[in-house]
Design a protein around this motif. Structure first.
Motif, PDB file in Angstrom:
ATOM      1  N   ILE A  54      -7.993  -2.585  -5.535  1.00 21.36           N
ATOM      2  CA  ILE A  54      -7.072  -1.528  -5.123  1.00 21.36           C
ATOM      3  C   ILE A  54      -7.780  -0.184  -5.227  1.00 21.36           C
ATOM      4  CG2 ILE A  54      -4.819  -0.477  -5.468  1.00 21.36           C
ATOM      5  CD1 ILE A  54      -4.753  -3.443  -4.648  1.00 21.36           C
ATOM      6  N   LEU A  55      -7.817   0.536  -4.105  1.00 21.38           N
ATOM      7  CA  LEU A  55      -8.455   1.847  -4.072  1.00 21.38           C
ATOM      8  C   LEU A  55      -7.424   2.924  -4.400  1.00 21.38           C
ATOM      9  CD1 LEU A  55     -10.490   1.454  -0.759  1.00 21.38           C
ATOM     10  CD2 LEU A  55     -11.265   1.004  -3.091  1.00 21.38           C
ATOM     11  N   ILE A  56      -7.829   3.884  -5.182  1.00 23.91           N
ATOM     12  CA  ILE A  56      -6.960   5.011  -5.503  1.00 23.91           C
ATOM     13  C   ILE A  56      -7.217   6.117  -4.497  1.00 23.91           C
ATOM     14  CG2 ILE A  56      -6.404   6.766  -7.221  1.00 23.91           C
ATOM     15  CD1 ILE A  56      -7.186   4.764  -9.373  1.00 23.91           C
ATOM     16  N   ASP A  57      -6.155   6.551  -3.841  1.00 20.79           N
ATOM     17  CA  ASP A  57      -6.232   7.593  -2.813  1.00 20.79           C
ATOM     18  C   ASP A  57      -5.581   8.856  -3.361  1.00 20.79           C
ATOM     19  OD1 ASP A  57      -6.550   8.936  -0.430  1.00 20.79           O
ATOM     20  OD2 ASP A  57      -4.867   7.974   0.578  1.00 20.79           O
ATOM     21  N   GLU A  58      -6.403   9.793  -3.787  1.00 17.12           N
ATOM     22  CA  GLU A  58      -5.886  11.013  -4.401  1.00 17.12           C
ATOM     23  C   GLU A  58      -5.337  11.962  -3.338  1.00 17.12           C
ATOM     24  OE1 GLU A  58      -5.420  11.467  -7.423  1.00 17.12           O
ATOM     25  OE2 GLU A  58      -6.688   9.970  -8.413  1.00 17.12           O
ATOM     26  N   PRO A  59      -4.223  12.616  -3.622  1.00 20.02           N
ATOM     27  CA  PRO A  59      -3.657  13.554  -2.645  1.00 20.02           C
ATOM     28  C   PRO A  59      -4.506  14.807  -2.517  1.00 20.02           C
ATOM     29  CG  PRO A  59      -2.444  13.656  -4.711  1.00 20.02           C
ATOM     30  CD  PRO A  59      -3.419  12.521  -4.850  1.00 20.02           C
ATOM     31  N   LYS A  60      -4.464  15.393  -1.329  1.00 19.97           N
ATOM     32  CA  LYS A  60      -5.165  16.656  -1.104  1.00 19.97           C
ATOM     33  C   LYS A  60      -4.344  17.810  -1.643  1.00 19.97           C
ATOM     34  CE  LYS A  60      -7.449  15.497   3.300  1.00 19.97           C
ATOM     35  NZ  LYS A  60      -7.526  15.876   4.723  1.00 19.97           N
ATOM     36  N   ASP A 103       0.845  -1.201   0.000  1.00 16.53           N
ATOM     37  CA  ASP A 103       0.000   0.000   0.000  1.00 16.53           C
ATOM     38  C   ASP A 103       0.876   1.245   0.000  1.00 16.53           C
ATOM     39  OD1 ASP A 103      -2.142  -1.656   0.085  1.00 16.53           O
ATOM     40  OD2 ASP A 103      -2.860  -1.048   2.059  1.00 16.53           O
ATOM     41  N   GLN A 104       0.416   2.261  -0.660  1.00 22.44           N
ATOM     42  CA  GLN A 104       1.104   3.550  -0.664  1.00 22.44           C
ATOM     43  C   GLN A 104       0.083   4.626  -0.322  1.00 22.44           C
ATOM     44  OE1 GLN A 104       3.078   4.230  -4.406  1.00 22.44           O
ATOM     45  NE2 GLN A 104       4.008   2.205  -4.428  1.00 22.44           N
ATOM     46  N   GLU A 105       0.222   5.202   0.864  1.00 21.21           N
ATOM     47  CA  GLU A 105      -0.693   6.274   1.231  1.00 21.21           C
ATOM     48  C   GLU A 105      -0.403   7.504   0.381  1.00 21.21           C
ATOM     49  OE1 GLU A 105      -0.809   7.168   5.335  1.00 21.21           O
ATOM     50  OE2 GLU A 105      -1.468   5.160   5.937  1.00 21.21           O
ATOM     51  N   ALA A 106      -1.460   8.227   0.106  1.00 20.18           N
ATOM     52  CA  ALA A 106      -1.297   9.447  -0.672  1.00 20.18           C
ATOM     53  C   ALA A 106      -0.428  10.444   0.088  1.00 20.18           C
ATOM     54  CB  ALA A 106      -2.656  10.063  -0.978  1.00 20.18           C
ATOM     55  N   GLN A 111       1.572  12.899  -4.145  1.00 13.67           N
ATOM     56  CA  GLN A 111       1.689  11.604  -4.813  1.00 13.67           C
ATOM     57  C   GLN A 111       0.410  10.800  -4.583  1.00 13.67           C
ATOM     58  OE1 GLN A 111       5.436   9.334  -4.352  1.00 13.67           O
ATOM     59  NE2 GLN A 111       4.176   7.611  -3.697  1.00 13.67           N
ATOM     60  N   THR A 112      -0.106  10.221  -5.654  1.00 11.65           N
ATOM     61  CA  THR A 112      -1.306   9.400  -5.556  1.00 11.65           C
ATOM     62  C   THR A 112      -1.031   8.145  -4.728  1.00 11.65           C
ATOM     63  OG1 THR A 112      -2.100  10.178  -7.699  1.00 11.65           O
ATOM     64  CG2 THR A 112      -3.056   8.135  -6.875  1.00 11.65           C
ATOM     65  N   GLY A 113      -1.982   7.771  -3.895  1.00 13.46           N
ATOM     66  CA  GLY A 113      -1.835   6.579  -3.071  1.00 13.46           C
ATOM     67  C   GLY A 113      -2.647   5.412  -3.607  1.00 13.46           C
ATOM     68  N   TYR A 114      -2.221   4.213  -3.268  1.00 15.74           N
ATOM     69  CA  TYR A 114      -2.933   2.999  -3.671  1.00 15.74           C
ATOM     70  C   TYR A 114      -3.083   2.115  -2.450  1.00 15.74           C
ATOM     71  CZ  TYR A 114      -1.619   4.695  -8.282  1.00 15.74           C
ATOM     72  OH  TYR A 114      -1.451   5.480  -9.384  1.00 15.74           O
TER      73      TYR A 114
END
Length: 470
Positions: free
Chosen positions: A185-191, A131-134, A152-155
């Motif tokens: 896999i959820l895409i976690d967009e950065p704020k 996993d990579q947090e945004a 950076q976009t998170g996954y």
């Protein structure tokens, strides 16, 4: 010649399965029930080594096997069904089944189940490591100017839905060969954006405290904690935990042994002095009028701020200092040390009226002075040993927020109430001696609860014997 339509029977009389009957790819022809069961179990055992590849975040592959995922054979009644083929129905039906088996094989489907808990464990323990947090778009302040740091976009793996995906594929769509299963896999967009952060231009609050009397280790801890907080960007609604940002209190994370409060005493611990960091930040937050969500006073009074203006953090007691960005714009926390002073500036967009000013006042409600000394006998140390600790005055206090507009007070609000423990001056005194009279004298001195008197008695008991004139 008589046509026999019943079960094939061995010499022993045990029924066997007709020729041409299969369980998946396992040929059951001529086998007894026990033999058929063993053959299918061997087939299932072989399937346990089939490789299953789980596709995690960032296209990372996690290799596992059907056995690791808990494959089991569930429809064991299949063997009975195989034995009964060609033995039920009327004569014509049985004859037709036997003739069919002469030309075409009859395949029974082996049904499998998988262990949901085993699937969950592999997903949670092995697949989430990718996993990579945004990383939100943030600010960096250098040479008195702000620079935007791209995010950076998170996954992130959705474990719950991925359990269902794996289970359904293996029980409904698997062909018993090595395969790959794509996980959810959820895409976690950065704020944030550069445009949004461009609003951060104003100092909302600033506060400084001095640690000029601190030794090298405590000073290093203050400076390290300040460094770990400096550069934080918080978006509207974000909550900041001081503990999460400065922990763990380890040498690897830059901390040294230094004095801290514990159970009414000053003891050395890794990170001693970190509360001056949280306290300085607390006051900057108050002046910025951000929302404080958690704050605790110290167990005993501190010298670097007024009573009730402190904010303690402590791993052992779960104390933390937390606050929320309750503004409509991002904020940036700048922390720095200079000349043994620590400062926090909080930047954002100033929306308060120019004539509105905020200040904070400490009101001491009660002062509790120590009346007697506390003396502890230590039979493990010899007479002459004495370690003293200073007294701490007890306080009860309140902190008030006072708002003025164009110099006129418009509101006065109590922010907190704090109680600080009184601890007397204390001493630990050695009492070990082979001289009964000396022991009685030191114990009598301890009984007076007067450290100065104990010191006088120790001086007499440990003085070298006077020389006798020759």
């Amino acid at each position: 010649m008589t046509l026999m339509l019943g079960m094939t029977v061995q010499a022993k009389g045990e029924a066997t399965i007709k020729t041409g009957v299969y369980a998946n790819t396992v040929d059951l022809s001529g086998k007894t029930g026990t033999e058929a069961t063993a053959a299918i179990e061997a087939y299932v055992e072989g399937l346990k080594s089939v490789e299953i590849t789980l596709l995690a975040a960032d296209n990372q592959e996690v290799k596992t096997t059907a056995g690791d995922l808990g494959i089991t054979w569930v429809n064991r009644e299949l063997v009975t069904e195989a034995l009964e083929l060609g033995t039920y129905g009327n004569v014509i039906q049985r004859y037709k089944m036997l003739k069919d088996l002469e030309h075409d094989n009859y395949t029974l489907e082996v049904q499998f189940d998988f262990d949901i808990q085993a699937i969950n464990s592999i997903l949670a323990e092995e697949c989430t490591q990718f996993d990579q947090e945004a990383i939100d778009v943030s600010l960096k302040r250098e040479n008195d100017t702000f620079q935007v740091v791209e995010g950076q976009t998170g996954y992130l793996l959705d474990v719950e839905t991925s359990i269902d995906l794996v289970y359904e594929y293996l029980t409904e769509g698997w062909d018993y060969q090595a395969c790959s299963i794509a996980l959810d896999i959820l895409i976690d967009e950065p704020k944030g954006s550069a445009e949004e952060l461009a609003a951060v231009t104003d100092v909302l609050g600033t506060f400084t405290t001095s640690y000029s009397t601190s030794g090298a280790s405590r000073s290093a801890n203050v400076e390290n904690g300040c460094r770990l907080i400096n550069g934080t960007t918080l978006y509207p609604g974000d909550e900041f935990s001081t503990y999460e940002n400065v922990a763990p209190f380890t040498e690897k994370n830059g901390y040294y042994m230094a004095g801290s409060y514990l159970n009414g005493k000053v003891v050395d611990s890794l990170g001693g002095g970190i509360c001056q960091v949280s306290t300085t930040l607390y006051n900057a937050v108050l002046l910025s009028e951000l929302e404080v969500t958690e704050r605790h006073n110290h167990s005993m009074i501190v010298a670097y701020v007024d009573p009730s203006a402190d904010a303690a953090i402590a791993e052992s007691s779960g104390k933390d200092f937390c606050f929320k960005n309750n503004t409509d714009y991002p904020i940036y926390i700048e922390g720095f040390v200079q000349n043994k002073k620590i400062t926090f500036n909080i930047y954002g967009k100033e929306t308060r009226d120019e004539g509105r000013k905020v200040r904070y006042e400490s009101e001491v409600l009660e002062i509790i002075n120590p009346t007697t000394d506390a003396i502890y006998a230590d039979p493990g140390q010899p007479i002459g040993y004495i370690v003293t600790e200073s007294a701490h005055i007890g306080y009860k206090a309140k902190l008030w927020k006072i708002v003025t507009e164009d110099g006129v007070e418009v509101s006065r609000e109590q922010i907190n109430s704090s109680s600080y423990k009184m601890t007397p001056r204390s001493a630990t005194v050695g009492t070990a001696t082979a001289d009964p009279q000396a022991y009685e004298e030191i114990m009598a001195a301890i009984g007076t609860a007067n450290i100065d008197h104990v010191k006088n008695v120790i001086a007499l008991l440990t003085a070298p014997p006077a020389e006798v004139p020759q």
